[in-house]
Design a protein around this motif. Sequence first.
Motif, PDB file in Angstrom:
ATOM      1  N   ARG A 196       0.833  -1.204   0.000  1.00  0.00           N
ATOM      2  CA  ARG A 196       0.000   0.000   0.000  1.00  0.00           C
ATOM      3  C   ARG A 196       0.870   1.257   0.000  1.00  0.00           C
ATOM      4  O   ARG A 196       0.608   2.215  -0.744  1.00  0.00           O
ATOM      5  N   CYS A 197       1.933   1.257   0.808  1.00  0.00           N
ATOM      6  CA  CYS A 197       2.826   2.415   0.862  1.00  0.00           C
ATOM      7  C   CYS A 197       3.633   2.578  -0.423  1.00  0.00           C
ATOM      8  O   CYS A 197       3.905   3.704  -0.863  1.00  0.00           O
ATOM      9  N   MET A 198       4.004   1.469  -1.026  1.00  0.00           N
ATOM     10  CA  MET A 198       4.706   1.543  -2.310  1.00  0.00           C
ATOM     11  C   MET A 198       3.793   2.110  -3.392  1.00  0.00           C
ATOM     12  O   MET A 198       4.236   2.899  -4.243  1.00  0.00           O
ATOM     13  N   GLU A 199       2.530   1.710  -3.375  1.00  0.00           N
ATOM     14  CA  GLU A 199       1.567   2.263  -4.341  1.00  0.00           C
ATOM     15  C   GLU A 199       1.459   3.769  -4.173  1.00  0.00           C
ATOM     16  O   GLU A 199       1.419   4.524  -5.151  1.00  0.00           O
ATOM     17  N   GLU A 200       1.423   4.225  -2.933  1.00  0.00           N
ATOM     18  CA  GLU A 200       1.344   5.665  -2.670  1.00  0.00           C
ATOM     19  C   GLU A 200       2.594   6.373  -3.178  1.00  0.00           C
ATOM     20  O   GLU A 200       2.515   7.463  -3.762  1.00  0.00           O
ATOM     21  N   LEU A 201       3.749   5.756  -2.946  1.00  0.00           N
ATOM     22  CA  LEU A 201       5.000   6.358  -3.409  1.00  0.00           C
ATOM     23  C   LEU A 201       5.019   6.475  -4.930  1.00  0.00           C
ATOM     24  O   LEU A 201       5.429   7.509  -5.484  1.00  0.00           O
ATOM     25  N   LEU A 202       4.532   5.454  -5.606  1.00  0.00           N
ATOM     26  CA  LEU A 202       4.570   5.444  -7.067  1.00  0.00           C
ATOM     27  C   LEU A 202       3.510   6.348  -7.685  1.00  0.00           C
ATOM     28  O   LEU A 202       3.523   6.579  -8.897  1.00  0.00           O
ATOM     29  N   GLU A 203       2.618   6.860  -6.884  1.00  0.00           N
ATOM     30  CA  GLU A 203       1.654   7.856  -7.362  1.00  0.00           C
ATOM     31  C   GLU A 203       2.256   9.251  -7.379  1.00  0.00           C
ATOM     32  O   GLU A 203       1.681  10.181  -7.946  1.00  0.00           O
ATOM     33  N   THR A 204       3.417   9.407  -6.758  1.00  0.00           N
ATOM     34  CA  THR A 204       4.111  10.691  -6.735  1.00  0.00           C
ATOM     35  C   THR A 204       5.205  10.692  -7.789  1.00  0.00           C
ATOM     36  O   THR A 204       5.564   9.654  -8.352  1.00  0.00           O
ATOM     37  N   GLU A 205       5.747  11.859  -8.068  1.00  0.00           N
ATOM     38  CA  GLU A 205       6.864  11.972  -9.014  1.00  0.00           C
ATOM     39  C   GLU A 205       8.087  11.288  -8.409  1.00  0.00           C
ATOM     40  O   GLU A 205       8.518  11.631  -7.305  1.00  0.00           O
ATOM     41  N   THR A 206       8.644  10.315  -9.113  1.00  0.00           N
ATOM     42  CA  THR A 206       9.750   9.513  -8.577  1.00  0.00           C
ATOM     43  C   THR A 206      10.966   9.649  -9.480  1.00  0.00           C
ATOM     44  O   THR A 206      10.858   9.504 -10.694  1.00  0.00           O
ATOM     45  N   ASP A 207      12.130   9.933  -8.872  1.00  0.00           N
ATOM     46  CA  ASP A 207      13.323  10.148  -9.693  1.00  0.00           C
ATOM     47  C   ASP A 207      13.905   8.826 -10.183  1.00  0.00           C
ATOM     48  O   ASP A 207      13.524   7.742  -9.731  1.00  0.00           O
TER      49      ASP A 207
END
Length: 385
Positions: free
Chosen positions: A110-121
């Motif tokens: 769930r937290c990884m999904e949230e992270l991947l919804e943001t701009e990721t370098d």
Amino acid sequence: MTNHRIRDDYQSVRKYSEELCAPLETEDYVPQPVPFVSPPKWHLAHSTWFFETFILKQFKAGYREYDPEFNYLFNSYYNNIGDRTLRTDRGNVTRPTIKAVYAYRQHVDRCMEELLETETDDNTLSLIRLGLHHEQQHQELLVTDIKYILGHNPLFPVYREGHNLLAGKNTETGFLKASEGIYDIGFTGNDFCFDNELGRHKVFLHDFEISKSLVTNAEYLEFMNAGGYSDFNLWLDEGWSWLNENNIQSPMYWHHIQGEWYYYTLAGLQKVDPDAIMGHVSFYEAAAFAQWKQMRLPTEFEWEIASVNLDWGQRWEWTNSAYLPYPGFSKAPGAVGEYNGKFMVNQMVLRGASVATSPNHARRTYRNFFHAHERWQYTGIRLVK
């Protein structure tokens, strides 16, 4: 690599780990019959710990550890990360329960999904990609560790009906000729690879011929019936000591019952199919068989240049090459640098892939490595003359 693409890959890989465990009963998740086998529960937790430790704790703002004790329980060999439980004690971890481990996976996903919804370098995406390939490595270990656990149960229980991964047969015969020359070895391109594949370099190879087929059960039975396990002239000294100390007389999972050979498969105990590709042998056994055939194992460089024209992927194929760094190899700083580099001693390279390798995880330049006596993986033999 975009967030959208890697999110799809993340979901697919994480789902596949759980699909591999779907046939298990609760009791199957815990045993560790020997030190080199890890319990399925540990694999599920460790692959999750990797994403929490290397991704979420580093790049997700405000992320808090799911359970501080999990770092001690599910770290494998990363000294930079801190203390960890002994490898031999993984089967003693009856708590947390498997239910708790699946809850841990759901939290991290769930937290990884949230992270991947943001701009990721790009750096973060590269680490996520590494984490996915790391989990795919553990998926293969899940298959082979589950097989070891069930295959050493005196009842030889079925993991999944019809799931005999040893049933494959060769599609070609004869030998492929390769000409003397200078060849480029190592990974090139923009796709993923592990750091031990980097350092593309040139090697000189003499003329050789490599078998288009892997050794079958029938061929290996000829070796056994000819006294292959009792003729010390065929064996490396270290292999001969290993054979005698462990009373080795056949490939792993083979059983001589009422005058016939059977082997344990994930579909249960079955008669050895003479036409199927042989599996589960050590480097020592592979080298002894090659000596008996008056041939040899390929080097990893010979295998790589020939593989373009070979049918490979049924077994991890032992090579006659020690696992050493390529020219210019350097470990990455910190814990990620512990992934491959520190294991470059006393191990032999295997090339190809196996029937247990996860989808989209095989490459011609992939350098697998194990100690010479290991044979619980789906290993096989291809000969050179």
